[in-house]
Design a protein around this motif. Structure first.
Motif, PDB file in Angstrom:
ATOM      1  N   THR A 250       0.830  -1.202   0.000  1.00 55.46           N
ATOM      2  CA  THR A 250       0.000   0.000   0.000  1.00 55.46           C
ATOM      3  C   THR A 250       0.866   1.255   0.000  1.00 55.46           C
ATOM      4  O   THR A 250       0.590   2.221  -0.733  1.00 55.46           O
ATOM      5  CB  THR A 250      -0.931  -0.002   1.230  1.00 55.46           C
ATOM      6  OG1 THR A 250      -1.775  -1.159   1.181  1.00 55.46           O
ATOM      7  CG2 THR A 250      -1.791   1.247   1.259  1.00 55.46           C
ATOM      8  N   VAL A 251       1.920   1.248   0.810  1.00 49.70           N
ATOM      9  CA  VAL A 251       2.821   2.403   0.850  1.00 49.70           C
ATOM     10  C   VAL A 251       3.558   2.550  -0.477  1.00 49.70           C
ATOM     11  O   VAL A 251       3.735   3.672  -0.990  1.00 49.70           O
ATOM     12  CB  VAL A 251       3.815   2.276   2.015  1.00 49.70           C
ATOM     13  CG1 VAL A 251       4.817   3.426   1.986  1.00 49.70           C
ATOM     14  CG2 VAL A 251       3.079   2.261   3.345  1.00 49.70           C
ATOM     15  N   TYR A 252       3.987   1.434  -1.056  1.00 51.71           N
ATOM     16  CA  TYR A 252       4.666   1.470  -2.356  1.00 51.71           C
ATOM     17  C   TYR A 252       3.789   2.142  -3.408  1.00 51.71           C
ATOM     18  O   TYR A 252       4.240   3.017  -4.167  1.00 51.71           O
ATOM     19  CB  TYR A 252       5.038   0.038  -2.750  1.00 51.71           C
ATOM     20  CG  TYR A 252       5.041  -0.272  -4.223  1.00 51.71           C
ATOM     21  CD1 TYR A 252       5.935   0.349  -5.090  1.00 51.71           C
ATOM     22  CD2 TYR A 252       4.158  -1.203  -4.750  1.00 51.71           C
ATOM     23  CE1 TYR A 252       5.933   0.056  -6.447  1.00 51.71           C
ATOM     24  CE2 TYR A 252       4.151  -1.505  -6.092  1.00 51.71           C
ATOM     25  CZ  TYR A 252       5.031  -0.878  -6.941  1.00 51.71           C
ATOM     26  OH  TYR A 252       5.028  -1.167  -8.285  1.00 51.71           O
ATOM     27  N   LEU A 253       2.511   1.773  -3.464  1.00 49.82           N
ATOM     28  CA  LEU A 253       1.609   2.367  -4.454  1.00 49.82           C
ATOM     29  C   LEU A 253       1.225   3.796  -4.079  1.00 49.82           C
ATOM     30  O   LEU A 253       1.062   4.657  -4.954  1.00 49.82           O
ATOM     31  CB  LEU A 253       0.362   1.491  -4.595  1.00 49.82           C
ATOM     32  CG  LEU A 253       0.640   0.123  -5.237  1.00 49.82           C
ATOM     33  CD1 LEU A 253      -0.520  -0.833  -5.003  1.00 49.82           C
ATOM     34  CD2 LEU A 253       0.903   0.270  -6.722  1.00 49.82           C
ATOM     35  N   LEU A 254       1.097   4.072  -2.779  1.00 49.29           N
ATOM     36  CA  LEU A 254       0.834   5.435  -2.310  1.00 49.29           C
ATOM     37  C   LEU A 254       1.933   6.383  -2.776  1.00 49.29           C
ATOM     38  O   LEU A 254       1.669   7.456  -3.344  1.00 49.29           O
ATOM     39  CB  LEU A 254       0.747   5.433  -0.789  1.00 49.29           C
ATOM     40  CG  LEU A 254       0.685   6.781  -0.073  1.00 49.29           C
ATOM     41  CD1 LEU A 254      -0.746   7.296  -0.053  1.00 49.29           C
ATOM     42  CD2 LEU A 254       1.208   6.677   1.357  1.00 49.29           C
TER      43      LEU A 254
END
Length: 421
Positions: A250-254
């Motif tokens: 999720t952080v990677y895509l955020l």
């Protein structure tokens, strides 16, 4: 069958290595898989590359244009898990072929649309095919490579995706558009290239399947019965490591979606000319490519996944902090490279690590990766929204960057809790 080097319990190292040998055709198959990712991203980002003339010709409002740009990642949220479950049953080779056919036809249909509703519908259809590539390639690698090579081979197809994004702008918008006379013929050419790819993929994949099968598993014998689907979902959802990977993904895509969308504007707010602002955004992509090339192979060699994820989180945190406190274009350029390295380095890892979890392995790789993206794309969608919304409220990018920094801290915390699988 040996899952990976050293796990067969024997003391004969030579015999273990011979059984762990990878045929050259498996490398060729993954290179072809990288081409499928290139074609996907070239077709995907052709819409963004031609957004201005498309909006003008179709009479789209800014809201409608924004909805089209966000339609593919948003479609991933409800569709990902279904796509992953299907791929774990039909296999990666057939799944990739089906995916290319779907997004190729969708792109062809997009070239003929005359209004917003038609463009939105065909873009959602495009997203259906896109999920097959996103989750099919990790499954392909898991099926034909031992775990000691998962990070390295994941790097190969991730680089294909970067090349495809660049192709959409540097070839599609800059060359094909002017030469062919606009976005419609360019879309048709890109769609034709994707469909022509099947002429190569289908016989090569079929030959490889007959000759080598899936030496590390992956083509599960499960059917589409409701009980089988529920069992697979429950097994993936209940695993603690998968919960941590969902946070990392999720952080990677955020970070990825937010910075790709806002970096040029941020650099412009720091006094950069349009050309320099574009350079800052390009350096973010260069950093991603560098992280993708360096981090996963190094992680393979050292056998350290946890430390690699934490290092990527630290790089992302430092880069975001640099963007927040840096006062000029040079500082933004360096910070963009640093955060890009972290984002690019973790990208193959979130696809490779599920395969190394004993309870998941190659058989459930597509389902596991689809879970990461089903939740993670919410970060990809809301990240740019929050950065823009907070800037509207405060007149500054700093609050939005603070949100991204909290995300990077969450990646570090999740990475530190990962076991060495």
């Amino acid at each position: 069958m040996v899952d990976d080097a050293g796990r067969d319990g024997t003391s004969d190292e030579t015999d273990s290595e011979s059984r762990d040998a990878v045929p050259p055709s498996s490398y060729a198959l993954v290179v072809l898989g990288a081409v499928s990712y290139l074609l996907l991203m070239a077709n995907w980002f052709a819409l963004a590359a031609f957004l201005e003339p498309i909006a003008r010709q179709l009479g789209l409002s800014d809201t409608q244009a924004g909805a089209l740009v966000g339609a593919v990642p948003l479609t991933y949220v409800p569709l990902s898990l279904l796509s992953g479950l299907a791929l774990d049953r039909i296999g990666a080779r057939r799944g990739i072929a089906l995916a290319v056919g779907i997004f190729g036809v969708a792109q062809l249909l997009r070239s003929a649309t005359t209004g917003f509703v038609g463009m939105l519908a065909t873009t959602v259809l495009f997203a259906v095919g896109a999920t097959g590539i996103t989750f099919g390639l990790p499954k392909l690698v898991a099926s034909v490579f031992p775990s000691r090579l998962l990070g390295t081979m994941s790097t190969v197809y991730i680089l294909g995706s970067y090349a495809g994004t660049a192709t959409a702008y540097s070839v599609g918008r800059a060359i094909l558009g002017p030469e062919l006379g606009g976005w419609r013929p360019t879309f048709r050419v890109l769609a034709a290239a994707a469909l022509a790819f099947l002429v190569v993929w289908l016989p090569v994949a079929a030959w490889h399947a007959r000759r080598h099968g899936t030496p590390y598993g992956g083509d599960a014998g499960s059917d589409f019965a409701l009980g089988s689907l529920r069992a697979d979902v429950a097994q993936v959802f209940s695993h603690r490591v998968m919960g941590l990977l969902v946070v990392v993904g999720t952080v990677y895509l955020l970070l990825g979606h937010s910075l790709q969308g806002w970096l040029p504007t941020l650099a412009g707010a720091r006094g950069a000319t349009p050309a320099r602002a574009a350079t800052v955004a390009t350096l973010f992509v260069v950093g991603q490519a560098a992280g993708t090339v360096v981090v996963p192979p190094l992680s393979d060699r050292m056998g350290r996944r946890r430390e690699a994820v934490v290092a990527c989180g630290v790089a992302a945190l430092l880069g975001v902090a640099g963007l927040a406190v840096g006062g000029g274009v040079l500082a933004a350029s360096v910070a963009a490279m640093v955060v890009g390295t972290g984002v690019g380095g973790v990208s193959p890892l979130v696809r490779a690590i599920p395969t190394e979890i004993d309870e998941i392995g190659p058989a459930l790789t597509a389902t596991a990766v689809s879970l990461v993206f089903a939740v993670g794309e919410l970060g990809g969608f809301f990240g740019p929204f929050l950065v823009g919304g907070l800037r509207d409220l405060t007149g500054s990018f700093v609050p939005g960057l603070a949100v991204l920094a909290v995300g990077a801290l969450a990646m570090i915390a999740a990475g530190m809790r990962l076991p060495e699988v």
